[in-house]
Motif scaffolding. Structure first.
Motif, PDB file in Angstrom:
ATOM      1  N   PHE A   1       0.853  -1.180   0.000  1.00 23.58           N
ATOM      2  CA  PHE A   1       0.000   0.000   0.000  1.00 23.58           C
ATOM      3  C   PHE A   1       0.894   1.236   0.000  1.00 23.58           C
ATOM      4  O   PHE A   1       2.081   1.157   0.228  1.00 23.58           O
ATOM      5  CB  PHE A   1      -0.952   0.021   1.209  1.00 23.58           C
ATOM      6  N   VAL A   2       0.268   2.373  -0.264  1.00 21.47           N
ATOM      7  CA  VAL A   2       1.030   3.617  -0.319  1.00 21.47           C
ATOM      8  C   VAL A   2       1.557   3.950   1.071  1.00 21.47           C
ATOM      9  O   VAL A   2       0.832   3.897   2.057  1.00 21.47           O
ATOM     10  CB  VAL A   2       0.143   4.756  -0.845  1.00 21.47           C
ATOM     11  N   SER A   3       2.827   4.280   1.141  1.00 28.51           N
ATOM     12  CA  SER A   3       3.440   4.568   2.427  1.00 28.51           C
ATOM     13  C   SER A   3       3.217   6.025   2.816  1.00 28.51           C
ATOM     14  O   SER A   3       2.908   6.876   1.984  1.00 28.51           O
ATOM     15  CB  SER A   3       4.937   4.270   2.389  1.00 28.51           C
ATOM     16  N   VAL A   4       3.369   6.297   4.097  1.00 26.66           N
ATOM     17  CA  VAL A   4       3.359   7.668   4.585  1.00 26.66           C
ATOM     18  C   VAL A   4       4.526   8.415   3.939  1.00 26.66           C
ATOM     19  O   VAL A   4       5.615   7.851   3.781  1.00 26.66           O
ATOM     20  CB  VAL A   4       3.507   7.682   6.121  1.00 26.66           C
ATOM     21  N   PRO A   5       4.329   9.669   3.522  1.00 27.03           N
ATOM     22  CA  PRO A   5       5.475  10.433   3.006  1.00 27.03           C
ATOM     23  C   PRO A   5       6.647  10.386   3.987  1.00 27.03           C
ATOM     24  O   PRO A   5       6.460  10.541   5.206  1.00 27.03           O
ATOM     25  CB  PRO A   5       4.910  11.851   2.879  1.00 27.03           C
ATOM     26  N   LYS A   6       7.852  10.154   3.468  1.00 27.47           N
ATOM     27  CA  LYS A   6       9.015   9.952   4.336  1.00 27.47           C
ATOM     28  C   LYS A   6       9.564  11.293   4.824  1.00 27.47           C
ATOM     29  O   LYS A   6      10.670  11.724   4.471  1.00 27.47           O
ATOM     30  CB  LYS A   6      10.071   9.136   3.612  1.00 27.47           C
ATOM     31  N   VAL A   7       8.754  11.914   5.673  1.00 26.87           N
ATOM     32  CA  VAL A   7       9.054  13.237   6.219  1.00 26.87           C
ATOM     33  C   VAL A   7       8.785  13.202   7.718  1.00 26.87           C
ATOM     34  O   VAL A   7       7.732  12.737   8.152  1.00 26.87           O
ATOM     35  CB  VAL A   7       8.169  14.322   5.572  1.00 26.87           C
ATOM     36  N   ILE A   8       9.727  13.701   8.502  1.00 28.79           N
ATOM     37  CA  ILE A   8       9.576  13.779   9.957  1.00 28.79           C
ATOM     38  C   ILE A   8       9.674  15.243  10.365  1.00 28.79           C
ATOM     39  O   ILE A   8      10.654  15.924  10.039  1.00 28.79           O
ATOM     40  CB  ILE A   8      10.663  12.953  10.680  1.00 28.79           C
ATOM     41  N   TRP A   9       8.657  15.715  11.088  1.00 31.85           N
ATOM     42  CA  TRP A   9       8.600  17.114  11.514  1.00 31.85           C
ATOM     43  C   TRP A   9       8.939  17.220  12.994  1.00 31.85           C
ATOM     44  O   TRP A   9       8.246  16.639  13.837  1.00 31.85           O
ATOM     45  CB  TRP A   9       7.201  17.677  11.276  1.00 31.85           C
ATOM     46  N   LEU A  10      10.002  17.941  13.300  1.00 36.30           N
ATOM     47  CA  LEU A  10      10.397  18.238  14.683  1.00 36.30           C
ATOM     48  C   LEU A  10      10.417  19.753  14.855  1.00 36.30           C
ATOM     49  O   LEU A  10      10.903  20.469  13.976  1.00 36.30           O
ATOM     50  CB  LEU A  10      11.780  17.669  14.997  1.00 36.30           C
ATOM     51  N   LEU A  11       9.923  20.229  15.971  1.00 29.20           N
ATOM     52  CA  LEU A  11       9.839  21.671  16.209  1.00 29.20           C
ATOM     53  C   LEU A  11      10.363  22.026  17.594  1.00 29.20           C
ATOM     54  O   LEU A  11       9.973  21.410  18.597  1.00 29.20           O
ATOM     55  CB  LEU A  11       8.372  22.123  16.089  1.00 29.20           C
ATOM     56  N   TRP A  12      11.257  23.004  17.631  1.00 31.28           N
ATOM     57  CA  TRP A  12      11.684  23.627  18.885  1.00 31.28           C
ATOM     58  C   TRP A  12      11.694  25.127  18.609  1.00 31.28           C
ATOM     59  O   TRP A  12      12.627  25.661  18.027  1.00 31.28           O
ATOM     60  CB  TRP A  12      13.054  23.123  19.339  1.00 31.28           C
ATOM     61  N   LEU A  13      10.619  25.792  18.998  1.00 33.77           N
ATOM     62  CA  LEU A  13      10.405  27.175  18.609  1.00 33.77           C
ATOM     63  C   LEU A  13      11.551  28.091  18.998  1.00 33.77           C
ATOM     64  O   LEU A  13      11.880  29.043  18.295  1.00 33.77           O
ATOM     65  CB  LEU A  13       9.095  27.686  19.226  1.00 33.77           C
ATOM     66  N   GLN A  14      12.199  27.816  20.133  1.00 30.41           N
ATOM     67  CA  GLN A  14      13.233  28.709  20.645  1.00 30.41           C
ATOM     68  C   GLN A  14      14.550  28.601  19.881  1.00 30.41           C
ATOM     69  O   GLN A  14      15.456  29.413  20.091  1.00 30.41           O
ATOM     70  CB  GLN A  14      13.488  28.398  22.130  1.00 30.41           C
TER      71      GLN A  14
END
Length: 581
Positions: free
Chosen positions: A20-33
């Motif tokens: 089946f179609v996989s999740v886009p191979k992108v990981i989002w990490l956020l540290w606003l500071q």
């Protein structure tokens, strides 16, 4: 509870998901500071996601870099409202998953198992989150995964924007979890999807609350075993500690585990991609635009350096707008042409293909004539065509990012019928193109229904140059209707994007684009003009205004989304294989 220890075929005993179609191979990490000032556990989180997910693009976002992935107007609303810091990240995670899909991970999570080993088998419904972190919360939000177009993400994002409209503070800390529960209780389709998602509990021995006493103590035997041979794919830590930890503490052991590098290394190589479309020639439709935006945002999220050749005033975060007539072709590793019929006699597109003839060129969401047709033309090295090639791919406009609507749409009492007409299509020949008959049928239908039901009629112009409204305003016109009557393929797709039932009529005798493309989606109100009359269409219109067939409409939309995601995945695999100049 769903066990992830299902097979010994992969390291750690986790079975790889396939077919089946996989999740886009992108990981989002956020540290606003800012990441350079982030606590050690946050730095360790970044190391764990990067080291254990080779072949994935890991985005390290802060307040400044958010402008490269979120449109300026939406970002201004998010960042400059009186919204608490934690709530900002809640809005941002939903916005990123909406626009790009992929994986959101809080900057205090630790990846203990590569995503490729376990995630796809849990996200077949288009969404995944860990289950029930507490009796009052159905899901955790510190790890979320989604396909583009996920119904859960779309509804949740919309509800979150409405929640913060004209509000300066939240009514409780877990406001986002509460919204999820409210949608679950009121939206049958949302509820059905979440009930079908395989569950992994959010509560386990590697889930730690702020200032957890166990983080200061040496690891227990259970924790030692979990670090040597992890059975859980994600750990949840905290950066909120009241005192320093000792060298032999569990916290330091987890940090050391997080920083471990994999033996196998993959060096990701990103491509320089030029995306072109009919808007490259100063025209195009809302469907062409949304298709282009789908491709550009998809490739941008994967880390490629993407430019788009657009004569119109269109800005896409993190991507450069260029003029294809003057830009040097050698600056790009490949060229992608998105959407629309490929016609031999179309002078401007022929000039574009000629100018970039030394480049690898792919066609996405295009329509090709049969090889024996006078207008047959195939300038592509790879083609992901919606019709006319060996395999039919899905149109990608349906998964394009949507504007963030903070106000709820107010429906008028009287039903509103939108009319979206294609006009003459000379490329199919005078005898086959029954455009005048189709327009007469549509207008007579609208007037007949108006007389019977006191409905309003709104003409909607899809062509970007001819329309008096912006692209977002064009889509707003669709959303404000209760029924769409259209002879345009993208008139139907725009109706699906807005959740509005539609009647589509193929005005080419025998069927050309509208009938074959839309019939794949399972929506029954698609007709050939020569097969219907006023009574048939008027009856169907009256029926849909009384019963919009929401379940069938959602099913058709889901099919279109699944096909679009398959197209984008195939495109990204092709781009990754293009040689770097």
């Amino acid at each position: 509870m769903h066990s992830i220890l299902s097979s010994a075929n992969c390291p750690g005993g986790i079975k790889l998901a396939t077919n089946f179609v996989s999740v886009p191979k992108v990981i989002w990490l956020l540290w606003l500071q800012g990441w350079e000032r982030a606590p050690e556990i946050v730095q360790a989180s970044q190391d764990s996601w990067s080291n254990r997910n080779l072949g994935w693009k890991v985005w390290l976002l802060d307040r400044d870099s958010l402008a490269t992935v979120i449109p300026r107007d939406q970002l201004n609303w998010i960042l400059h409202s009186n919204i608490p810091l934690e709530a900002l990240s809640d809005l941002i995670r939903l916005e990123l998953l909406h626009r790009y899909g992929g994986v959101w991970a809080d900057a205090t999570t630790i990846c203990s198992k590569p995503l490729d080993y376990w995630l796809n088998q849990f996200v077949q419904e288009g969404f995944f989150a860990f289950d029930h972190p507490g009796p009052d919360r159905m899901i955790s939000t510190w790890f979320l995964a989604a396909h583009r177009g996920s119904y859960i993400v779309e509804r949740w994002r919309e509800a979150a924007a409405h929640y913060w409209y004209d509000r300066g503070e939240r009514d409780e800390y877990f406001w986002l979890h509460k919204l999820f529960g409210q949608i679950y209780e009121t939206d049958v389709h949302f509820k059905s999807i979440w009930n079908s998602v395989p569950k992994i509990s959010a509560v386990h021995q590697f889930h730690f609350s702020p200032d957890s006493p166990s983080l200061y103590s040496p690891p227990s035997p259970v924790h030692n075993d979990g670090l040597v041979s992890p059975s859980l794919p994600v750990f949840k830590l905290t950066h909120k500690l009241s005192r320093p930890t000792r060298g032999d503490s569990l916290m330091n052991a987890i940090i050391a585990f997080a920083k471990q590098e994999q033996i196998t290394k993959i060096s990701l190589s990103y491509r320089r991609v030029l995306v072109t479309w009919y808007g490259s020639f100063g025209h195009g439709t809302i469907g062409d635009l949304r298709s282009m935006e789908s491709v550009v945002t998809h490739l941008h999220a994967l880390g490629h350096q993407v430019s788009h050749a657009t004569d119109l005033d269109v800005e896409i975060p993190g991507c450069r707008r260029v003029n294809w007539r003057t830009v040097d072709p050698v600056l790009f590793d490949c060229v992608v042409f998105v959407c629309g019929p490929i016609i031999r006699s179309h002078i401007q597109s022929s000039r574009l293909f000629s100018r970039f003839s030394s480049s690898c060129i792919a066609g996405v969401g295009v329509s090709l004539f049969s090889p024996d047709h006078l207008n047959y033309y195939n300038p592509f090295q790879a083609v992901f065509a919606r019709q006319g090639a060996d395999k039919d791919y899905g149109d990608v406009a349906i998964v394009a990012p949507k504007p963030l609507k903070t106000k709820r749409l107010q429906r008028k009492r009287n039903p509103r019928i939108g009319i979206v007409l294609r006009g003459k299509q000379a490329e199919y020949g005078e005898e086959r193109c029954l455009w005048a008959e189709t327009e007469t049928l549509v207008l007579r239908t609208a007037w007949a229904v108006t007389n019977n039901m006191q409905a309003e009629i709104r003409a909607i112009e899809n062509h970007l140059v001819h329309s008096t409204g912006s692209p977002d305003e064009i889509e707003q016109h669709y959303a404000e209707c209760d029924l769409i009557l259209t002879s345009r393929f993208h008139g139907a797709i725009e109706a699906l994007r807005s959740g509005v039932p539609f009647i589509a009529i193929d005005q080419i005798k025998g069927g050309a684009k509208v009938m074959p493309l839309l019939s794949r989606l399972g929506w029954h109100h698609v007709y050939k003009v020569e097969d219907v009359n006023l009574d048939t269409i008027a009856e169907a219109a009256s029926s849909l205004l009384s019963d919009p067939m929401r379940s069938q409409l959602l099913a058709a939309g889901n099919e279109a989304i699944a096909r679009a995601n398959e197209t984008l995945q195939s495109l990204s695999e092709w781009v990754a294989g293009v040689s770097v100049r």
